[in-house]
Design a protein around this motif. Structure first.
Motif, PDB file in Angstrom:
ATOM      1  N   ASP A  66      -3.263  43.084  19.063  1.00 45.69           N
ATOM      2  CA  ASP A  66      -2.225  43.207  18.039  1.00 45.69           C
ATOM      3  C   ASP A  66      -0.823  43.304  18.635  1.00 45.69           C
ATOM      4  O   ASP A  66       0.165  43.251  17.900  1.00 45.69           O
ATOM      5  N   LEU A  67      -0.717  43.473  19.943  1.00 41.88           N
ATOM      6  CA  LEU A  67       0.583  43.707  20.566  1.00 41.88           C
ATOM      7  C   LEU A  67       1.334  42.405  20.801  1.00 41.88           C
ATOM      8  O   LEU A  67       0.794  41.456  21.369  1.00 41.88           O
ATOM      9  N   ALA A  68       2.609  42.379  20.380  1.00 41.15           N
ATOM     10  CA  ALA A  68       3.485  41.244  20.649  1.00 41.15           C
ATOM     11  C   ALA A  68       4.317  41.487  21.904  1.00 41.15           C
ATOM     12  O   ALA A  68       4.693  40.545  22.594  1.00 41.15           O
ATOM     13  N   PHE A  69       4.629  42.754  22.193  1.00 40.54           N
ATOM     14  CA  PHE A  69       5.390  43.081  23.395  1.00 40.54           C
ATOM     15  C   PHE A  69       5.182  44.554  23.740  1.00 40.54           C
ATOM     16  O   PHE A  69       4.702  45.345  22.920  1.00 40.54           O
ATOM     17  N   ILE A  70       5.566  44.900  24.956  1.00 38.61           N
ATOM     18  CA  ILE A  70       5.515  46.275  25.441  1.00 38.61           C
ATOM     19  C   ILE A  70       6.906  46.668  25.911  1.00 38.61           C
ATOM     20  O   ILE A  70       7.635  45.859  26.500  1.00 38.61           O
ATOM     21  N   ALA A  71       7.295  47.912  25.643  1.00 38.69           N
ATOM     22  CA  ALA A  71       8.546  48.468  26.148  1.00 38.69           C
ATOM     23  C   ALA A  71       8.212  49.681  27.013  1.00 38.69           C
ATOM     24  O   ALA A  71       7.262  50.412  26.723  1.00 38.69           O
ATOM     25  N   VAL A  72       8.999  49.890  28.063  1.00 34.07           N
ATOM     26  CA  VAL A  72       8.730  51.013  28.954  1.00 34.07           C
ATOM     27  C   VAL A  72      10.051  51.587  29.448  1.00 34.07           C
ATOM     28  O   VAL A  72      11.009  50.848  29.711  1.00 34.07           O
ATOM     29  N   ALA A  73      10.115  52.912  29.547  1.00 39.11           N
ATOM     30  CA  ALA A  73      11.290  53.582  30.104  1.00 39.11           C
ATOM     31  C   ALA A  73      11.309  53.351  31.607  1.00 39.11           C
ATOM     32  O   ALA A  73      10.363  53.702  32.307  1.00 39.11           O
ATOM     33  N   LYS A  74      12.379  52.765  32.125  1.00 35.71           N
ATOM     34  CA  LYS A  74      12.434  52.391  33.538  1.00 35.71           C
ATOM     35  C   LYS A  74      13.118  53.427  34.417  1.00 35.71           C
ATOM     36  O   LYS A  74      13.208  53.264  35.619  1.00 35.71           O
ATOM     37  N   GLY A  75      13.590  54.536  33.835  1.00 35.97           N
ATOM     38  CA  GLY A  75      14.334  55.513  34.588  1.00 35.97           C
ATOM     39  C   GLY A  75      15.823  55.347  34.322  1.00 35.97           C
ATOM     40  O   GLY A  75      16.227  54.479  33.543  1.00 35.97           O
ATOM     41  N   GLN A  95      -2.091  41.105  31.670  1.00 33.99           N
ATOM     42  CA  GLN A  95      -3.406  40.767  31.143  1.00 33.99           C
ATOM     43  C   GLN A  95      -3.344  40.197  29.729  1.00 33.99           C
ATOM     44  O   GLN A  95      -4.147  39.340  29.361  1.00 33.99           O
ATOM     45  N   LEU A  96      -2.383  40.683  28.928  1.00 35.39           N
ATOM     46  CA  LEU A  96      -2.268  40.238  27.544  1.00 35.39           C
ATOM     47  C   LEU A  96      -1.339  39.031  27.394  1.00 35.39           C
ATOM     48  O   LEU A  96      -1.251  38.458  26.308  1.00 35.39           O
ATOM     49  N   ASP A  97      -0.620  38.693  28.470  1.00 34.97           N
ATOM     50  CA  ASP A  97       0.331  37.589  28.466  1.00 34.97           C
ATOM     51  C   ASP A  97       1.404  37.800  27.404  1.00 34.97           C
ATOM     52  O   ASP A  97       1.669  36.934  26.555  1.00 34.97           O
ATOM     53  N   ILE A  98       2.044  38.970  27.453  1.00 35.06           N
ATOM     54  CA  ILE A  98       3.116  39.310  26.522  1.00 35.06           C
ATOM     55  C   ILE A  98       4.302  39.852  27.313  1.00 35.06           C
ATOM     56  O   ILE A  98       4.155  40.266  28.466  1.00 35.06           O
ATOM     57  N   PRO A  99       5.485  39.880  26.716  1.00 36.45           N
ATOM     58  CA  PRO A  99       6.679  40.345  27.427  1.00 36.45           C
ATOM     59  C   PRO A  99       6.686  41.863  27.647  1.00 36.45           C
ATOM     60  O   PRO A  99       6.034  42.621  26.925  1.00 36.45           O
ATOM     61  N   VAL A 100       7.464  42.285  28.656  1.00 36.12           N
ATOM     62  CA  VAL A 100       7.730  43.698  28.906  1.00 36.12           C
ATOM     63  C   VAL A 100       9.239  43.905  28.922  1.00 36.12           C
ATOM     64  O   VAL A 100       9.951  43.219  29.668  1.00 36.12           O
ATOM     65  N   PHE A 101       9.707  44.862  28.128  1.00 34.70           N
ATOM     66  CA  PHE A 101      11.117  45.227  28.111  1.00 34.70           C
ATOM     67  C   PHE A 101      11.276  46.555  28.845  1.00 34.70           C
ATOM     68  O   PHE A 101      10.724  47.577  28.420  1.00 34.70           O
ATOM     69  N   ALA A 102      12.005  46.538  29.964  1.00 31.41           N
ATOM     70  CA  ALA A 102      12.268  47.758  30.721  1.00 31.41           C
ATOM     71  C   ALA A 102      13.594  48.333  30.245  1.00 31.41           C
ATOM     72  O   ALA A 102      14.654  47.725  30.412  1.00 31.41           O
ATOM     73  N   ILE A 103      13.538  49.528  29.634  1.00 25.76           N
ATOM     74  CA  ILE A 103      14.698  50.124  28.969  1.00 25.76           C
ATOM     75  C   ILE A 103      15.151  51.376  29.714  1.00 25.76           C
ATOM     76  O   ILE A 103      14.337  52.231  30.075  1.00 25.76           O
ATOM     77  N   SER A 104      16.431  51.497  29.919  1.00 21.21           N
ATOM     78  CA  SER A 104      16.995  52.657  30.597  1.00 21.21           C
ATOM     79  C   SER A 104      16.753  53.942  29.807  1.00 21.21           C
ATOM     80  O   SER A 104      16.922  53.978  28.580  1.00 21.21           O
ATOM     81  N   THR A 105      16.362  54.998  30.509  1.00 19.50           N
ATOM     82  CA  THR A 105      16.183  56.286  29.838  1.00 19.50           C
ATOM     83  C   THR A 105      17.505  56.804  29.288  1.00 19.50           C
ATOM     84  O   THR A 105      17.543  57.444  28.233  1.00 19.50           O
ATOM     85  N   LEU A 106      18.596  56.549  30.002  1.00 18.75           N
ATOM     86  CA  LEU A 106      19.901  57.012  29.531  1.00 18.75           C
ATOM     87  C   LEU A 106      20.354  56.210  28.316  1.00 18.75           C
ATOM     88  O   LEU A 106      20.919  56.765  27.367  1.00 18.75           O
ATOM     89  N   ALA A 107      20.106  54.909  28.324  1.00 18.57           N
ATOM     90  CA  ALA A 107      20.457  54.087  27.165  1.00 18.57           C
ATOM     91  C   ALA A 107      19.669  54.515  25.931  1.00 18.57           C
ATOM     92  O   ALA A 107      20.192  54.520  24.811  1.00 18.57           O
ATOM     93  N   ALA A 108      18.407  54.903  26.129  1.00 23.70           N
ATOM     94  CA  ALA A 108      17.583  55.358  25.002  1.00 23.70           C
ATOM     95  C   ALA A 108      18.137  56.630  24.398  1.00 23.70           C
ATOM     96  O   ALA A 108      18.142  56.810  23.175  1.00 23.70           O
ATOM     97  N   VAL A 109      18.608  57.541  25.240  1.00 23.94           N
ATOM     98  CA  VAL A 109      19.213  58.781  24.727  1.00 23.94           C
ATOM     99  C   VAL A 109      20.504  58.466  23.988  1.00 23.94           C
ATOM    100  O   VAL A 109      20.781  59.017  22.921  1.00 23.94           O
ATOM    101  N   ALA A 110      21.317  57.560  24.543  1.00 27.21           N
ATOM    102  CA  ALA A 110      22.553  57.177  23.871  1.00 27.21           C
ATOM    103  C   ALA A 110      22.264  56.581  22.494  1.00 27.21           C
ATOM    104  O   ALA A 110      22.956  56.872  21.512  1.00 27.21           O
TER     105      ALA A 110
END
Length: 287
Positions: A66-75, A95-110
């Motif tokens: 069911d996943l179209a993409f994954i996001a992860v906090a990169k630090g 394995q799922l052949d989907i994109p990964v978005f690496a997002i800044s932890t500081l940007a997420a707080v902002a």
């Protein structure tokens, strides 16, 4: 896997976010059409032992398909925890052949910070996890303790942790202004974020946040001395909100997911191999 890859709101296509950059594990999932959930666990040193168990239990009733993409906090964040989350996200996406978005932890707080009304001269901004749901993904409930994040005008602070021997006090919050509308969205005052690093240094970054288009990096995440960071702020030339980022950040995983979704909507499809952790360490217990 996705017959309509540009459709990020498909009922059967979800975004999944992981946040392992602090003592907390944060997970969020949404189809951005009303089906969303978010949860945190304070795992500390048990993160490596329980990460996959909690992830498998959390994703149901959805499946990996069911996943179209994954996001992860990169630090920036805990050295070991951040990399565990990054490796997990990269492996799943490969394995799922989907994109990964690496997002800044500081940007997420902002992104999570609500616009603030003007304060009296010398007033201090109180920073807490958002309580009012205004985005696509409901925010995670705040962690059980109150030392995860905050701004204090009394004494020296290190992101909710007491100063240790040979540590240097961080610049204190001060110049706070209100927000202003911009191009159909809400453009907040520049947001300066600081997070303790090792050897008395800190991570600093400055962003502008538009409610429609996301976070714009004005000064990239940089490791520096408190004196250098204070000099940067003194010479910034514009009003800003100064936010001190603490040691428990799992609650901001919903912001990680929302920022990734904004990029998804704009057509970005980053390959799993492009997702890399931010270099550096944050002195979080258990990491």
């Amino acid at each position: 896997m996705n017959s309509n890859p540009q459709d990020g709101t498909s009922v059967k296509k979800y975004g999944l976010a992981l946040h392992t950059a602090s003592r907390e594990l944060g997970l969020a999932i949404s189809n951005f059409a009303g089906d969303s959930r978010c949860q945190t666990w304070n795992l500390d040193r048990d993160l490596a032992t329980h990460l996959h168990q909690y992830l498998v239990e959390f994703i149901g009733p959805q499946t990996w398909a069911d996943l179209a993409f994954i996001a992860v906090a990169k630090g920036p964040g805990g050295f070991t925890g951040t990399r565990m989350g990054m490796v997990t996200a990269r492996t799943l996406a490969q394995q799922l052949d989907i994109p990964v978005f690496a997002i800044s932890t500081l940007a997420a707080v902002a992104w999570a910070e609500p616009p603030q009304p003007p304060l009296a001269k010398g007033g201090l901004l109180s920073a807490e996890p958002p309580r009012d749901f205004v985005g696509a993904v409901p925010p995670c409930p705040p962690p059980p303790t109150d030392d995860f994040m905050g701004i204090s005008g009394i004494g020296a602070t290190t992101g909710g942790l007491p100063l240790q021997e040979n540590e240097t006090a961080l610049p204190q919050p001060g110049r706070v202004r209100g927000h202003r509308p911009y191009k159909g969205g809400l453009l907040r005052e520049d947001m300066a974020l600081q997070m303790p690093a090792q050897r008395g240094q800190l991570f600093g970054a400055v962003y502008s946040v538009n409610s429609n288009s996301g976070v714009i990096e004005l000064f990239p995440e940089t490791v520096m001395t408190p004196e250098s960071w204070q000099e940067k702020l003194d010479n910034w030339g514009k009003s800003y909100q100064l936010i001190e980022v603490g040691s428990e950040l799992g609650w901001s995983v919903s912001s990680v997911l929302e920022l990734a979704y904004l990029e998804w909507q704009m057509g970005s499809r980053p390959d799993w191999s492009d997702a890399l952790p931010f270099y550096g360490q944050h002195p979080v217990k258990g990491h």
